[in-house]
Enzyme design. Structure first.
Site, PDB file in Angstrom:
ATOM      1  CG  HIS A 277      -5.990 -32.601  -2.443  1.00  0.00           C
ATOM      2  ND1 HIS A 277      -6.730 -31.728  -3.073  1.00  0.00           N
ATOM      3  CD2 HIS A 277      -4.558 -31.843  -2.312  1.00  0.00           C
ATOM      4  CE1 HIS A 277      -6.109 -30.304  -3.162  1.00  0.00           C
ATOM      5  NE2 HIS A 277      -4.760 -30.564  -2.733  1.00  0.00           N
ATOM      6  CD  GLU A 278      -1.254 -33.043  -0.734  1.00  0.00           C
ATOM      7  OE1 GLU A 278      -0.340 -32.672  -1.484  1.00  0.00           O
ATOM      8  OE2 GLU A 278      -1.965 -32.283  -0.226  1.00  0.00           O
TER       9      GLU A 278
ATOM     10  CG  HIS B 254      -0.567 -31.229  -5.445  1.00  0.00           C
ATOM     11  ND1 HIS B 254      -0.791 -29.957  -6.101  1.00  0.00           N
ATOM     12  CD2 HIS B 254      -1.212 -31.140  -4.385  1.00  0.00           C
ATOM     13  CE1 HIS B 254      -1.527 -29.285  -5.621  1.00  0.00           C
ATOM     14  NE2 HIS B 254      -1.737 -29.917  -4.299  1.00  0.00           N
TER      15      HIS B 254
ATOM     16  CG  HIS C   2       0.758 -30.452 -12.325  1.00  0.00           C
ATOM     17  ND1 HIS C   2       0.049 -29.291 -11.495  1.00  0.00           N
ATOM     18  CD2 HIS C   2       0.916 -30.267 -13.530  1.00  0.00           C
ATOM     19  CE1 HIS C   2       0.355 -28.346 -12.580  1.00  0.00           C
ATOM     20  NE2 HIS C   2       0.585 -28.626 -13.702  1.00  0.00           N
TER      21      HIS C   2
END
Length: 684
Positions: free
Chosen positions: A471-472, A475, A478
């Site tokens: 998940h991280e 980020h 991105h």
């Protein structure tokens, strides 16, 4: 302070303009901020004083060039203040909070600057601006107006005082929470009390105790959220009860680090500020500049999901109680029992013991052959560890990210382990923001809070930690892939209720067959997880979703409840526990066996982080995420061309276009909620 030059004020010399952490001392930060504030203010004043009529170039481009030193210093400091907040750093943070708020207001609320911004915006249709340039004008005008730039001088003065006080309170909230989380870590003196934990987890608890000078003891630290991963494994009810009670007591009334009065003042001042800015509540103020648009839209979504989630949780509860009643030692189920008994049901129903899966999730292999491998297959990027670049802590590791053609993408920093100086939870933050205008490439960091085993022992992750790492890293991608002209739009600078979308999409690859087979190998035998276990894991994806969805929705609703108060309502002498209870009862999520994922006094996302009135963002973004997962499945999954489409049309644009427009560009239509309802077992 020595007479040596302040390294924060020197021109960057390290690769990717990384801060020289090996030379930065705590006493360097405040003088660097003072100089950076002054420099930025002078740059802005020069824009305002320009006698030429306001243009895109002399106003907006000039604004984007300004503040480069402040950005460098702030990124360097806030990386440390969240991940390695020593007493010295915390003291600096407290001094800095009102100074930073005052400086931001001095820029955003300046009448002269606002006049130039408004003048260009009024002629926008005649300027021939397109794409990122046009959007930059729209966003500067919207953000400065939203911040209060159109208010009169008296109102601005009051607003500035509110903002400064709120910044101080948010810093105090985080300081109290960190201290109380450390104080309430649970000490066990007998390994038998921790029966059910793995050898690695026991080792980590022993190391944590030794680091605090506790001999022959085991210290179990607390995560940011209410529950604890160890609740699934601990066989003794009294140990589970102690652990959950400690977690739920953090920063409560009567503790040495009490957050009750801090929260009440934050809520009151946020409501006052919203009223000053012309909004009925802080939630109305925040959502007005998000994709949701209004709190009513958010409330409609949360209510739509809450009833079926609560019903599913009650059905799950009945099943758990029936299992306990059938044992030789029945007892009435309590909140601290739910995770443990749930694991028994999971084993019985799906023949899966998630705790027993840890030997297949060795951290380095998950990182290299899972997280990095998925990114390489999708996007063509490669990762090379760099040992020559200084970091703020010895546990932080640096990886250079290269594109398929060998060109530089940026740097990725991973800080995996928990420590007393690190705030709870997991997050991504920029250390250097990307911008073509400034000639910078991105440097981003991921922080987790994995217990650190003794030296020489492997780090074995739970399935939850594997999910968090993927998940991280979403980020991080991105932040790494965004390619924008202006720093205003770099990386994850998108609307708060959109920012979780790319990270949630990246979670899908952890169970993708070729990725799972690559990283999920037994630490001793190198054997993959048996295929039948994988199938049972997939079959159990909606298992316990009533509980998981309810605990999340309860926190999201609690955030909305606090921030939907008017200024008059927030001025009342509110009783925090009573307010919580009433709010959760109102939406039907007051099941005592399903505590809210975050209770008020330790709800860092909304009282010290950037998610105030915005914790709904996770489920809001998950509508887009679930719909995107369907697209990948329909179009061949982990294919290079799919990754390229997602990178170029979504990740790569950063915040340089309306996020829902970017989504439509990728997907070809607006998102459908049906995949989310199916994922969480809420179709009915």
């Amino acid at each position: 302070m020595t007479d040596a030059p302040n390294p924060l004020l020197e021109s960057p010399t390290l690769p990717y303009q990384v801060p020289p952490y090996d030379r930065i001392l705590p006493e360097h930060y405040l003088p660097a901020f003072t100089e950076a504030f002054a420099q930025h203010r002078a740059e802005v004043e020069a824009i305002i004083a320009d006698p030429a009529p306001a243009t895109f170039e002399n106003t907006f481009v000039a604004l984007e060039r300004s503040g480069a030193l402040l950005d460098r210093v702030a990124h360097a400091f806030y990386t440390v203040s969240s991940a390695h907040a020593t007493d010295e750093i915390q003291a600096i943070d407290e001094q800095l909070a009102p100074l930073m708020a005052a400086h931001e207001d001095a820029v955003k609320l300046d009448a002269g600057l606002y006049a130039r911004i408004a003048a260009v915006r009024a002629r926008l249709d005649d300027l021939g601006l397109t794409g990122e340039d046009r959007y930059l004008v729209e966003r500067w005008y919207r953000e400065t107006t939203h911040a209060g730039a159109a208010l009169d001088d008296d109102a601005k003065q009051k607003l500035t005082a509110l903002n400064q006080r709120l910044s101080t309170l948010s810093t105090q909230f985080e300081k109290n929470l960190l201290a109380d989380t450390n104080d309430l870590a649970v000490v066990f003196t007998d390994a038998a009390e921790l029966d059910g934990l793995s050898d690695g987890e026991l080792s980590a608890a022993a190391v944590a105790a030794a680091e605090r000078g506790l001999e022959d003891s085991y210290l179990v630290t607390l995560p940011l959220f209410t529950g604890h991963p160890y609740l699934e494994s601990l066989t003794r009810r009294d140990s589970r009860e102690r652990l959950l009670a400690a977690s739920r007591a953090r920063a409560a009334r009567g503790n040495a680090n009490d957050n009750v009065d801090v929260v009440r003042e934050i809520v009151r001042l946020r409501a006052e500020r919203a009223e000053l800015l012309g909004y009925p509540s802080h939630a109305a103020y925040i959502t007005s500049d998000e994709t949701a648009g209004s709190p009513e839209v958010v409330h409609d979504l949360l209510r739509r999901l809450a009833a079926p989630a609560a019903a599913n949780a009650r059905a799950e509860q009945a099943g758990l109680q029936a299992l306990v009643d059938a044992t030789d030692d029945p007892y009435p189920l309590a909140a601290h029992d739910w995770p443990y008994v749930t694991e028994q049901v999971r084993r019985e129903k799906y023949d899966i013991d998630t705790a027993a899966l840890r030997p297949w999730f060795e951290a380095e292999r998950v990182l290299q052959d899972g997280v990095f491998a998925a990114a390489h297959r999708l996007y063509g990027v490669s990762f090379t560890e760099r040992h020559d670049i200084p970091t703020y802590h010895p546990d932080a590791r640096v990886f250079e990210v290269s594109d398929e053609d060998g060109s530089a993408v940026g740097l990725f920093v991973l800080d995996l382990y928990t420590r007393d100086t690190k705030r709870g939870g997991a997050w991504m933050n920029p250390i250097v923001s990307e911008s073509a205008l400034r000639g910078t490439l991105p440097v981003v960091a991921n922080n987790l809070n994995v217990p650190k085993p003794a030296a020489g022992e492997p780090t074995l992750l739970s399935l939850d930690f594997v999910t968090t790492l993927f998940h991280e890293f979403g980020h991080a991608l991105h932040g790494l892939f965004a390619r924008t002209t202006y720093p205003h739009f770099s990386g994850t600078s998108v609307f708060r209720d959109f920012v979780e979308f790319p990270s949630q999409v990246n979670e899908m690859w952890l169970m993708w067959p070729e990725i799972l087979d690559s990283y999920a190998r037994h630490i001793d035998t190198d054997e993959p997880i048996p295929a039948d276990v994988v199938e049972r894991l997939r079959a159990s994806e909606t298992f316990n979703q009533g509980f998981l969805t309810s605990e999340y929705l309860a926190a999201a609703w609690l955030d909305q409840a606090w921030h939907s108060l008017s200024a008059d309502e927030a001025a009342a002498d509110l009783d925090v526990p009573a307010f919580e209870a009433a709010a959760l009862a109102e939406i039907g999520l007051d099941n005592p066996l399903v505590p809210t994922r975050y209770s008020t006094t330790y709800f860092a996302h909304v009282f010290s982080g950037g998610y105030s009135a915005g914790y709904y963002s996770y489920i809001w973004s998950e509508v887009l995420d679930a719909d995107t997962v369907e697209w990948f499945r329909e179009n061949g999954g982990l294919a290079r061309e799919n990754g390229e489409r997602f990178r170029r049309r979504l990740l790569g644009v950063g915040g340089s276009k309306d996020p829902l427009e970017a989504y439509r560009d990728f997907r070809g239509r607006d998102a459908d909620i049906a995949p989310l309802l199916k994922r969480r077992g809420l179709e009915s």
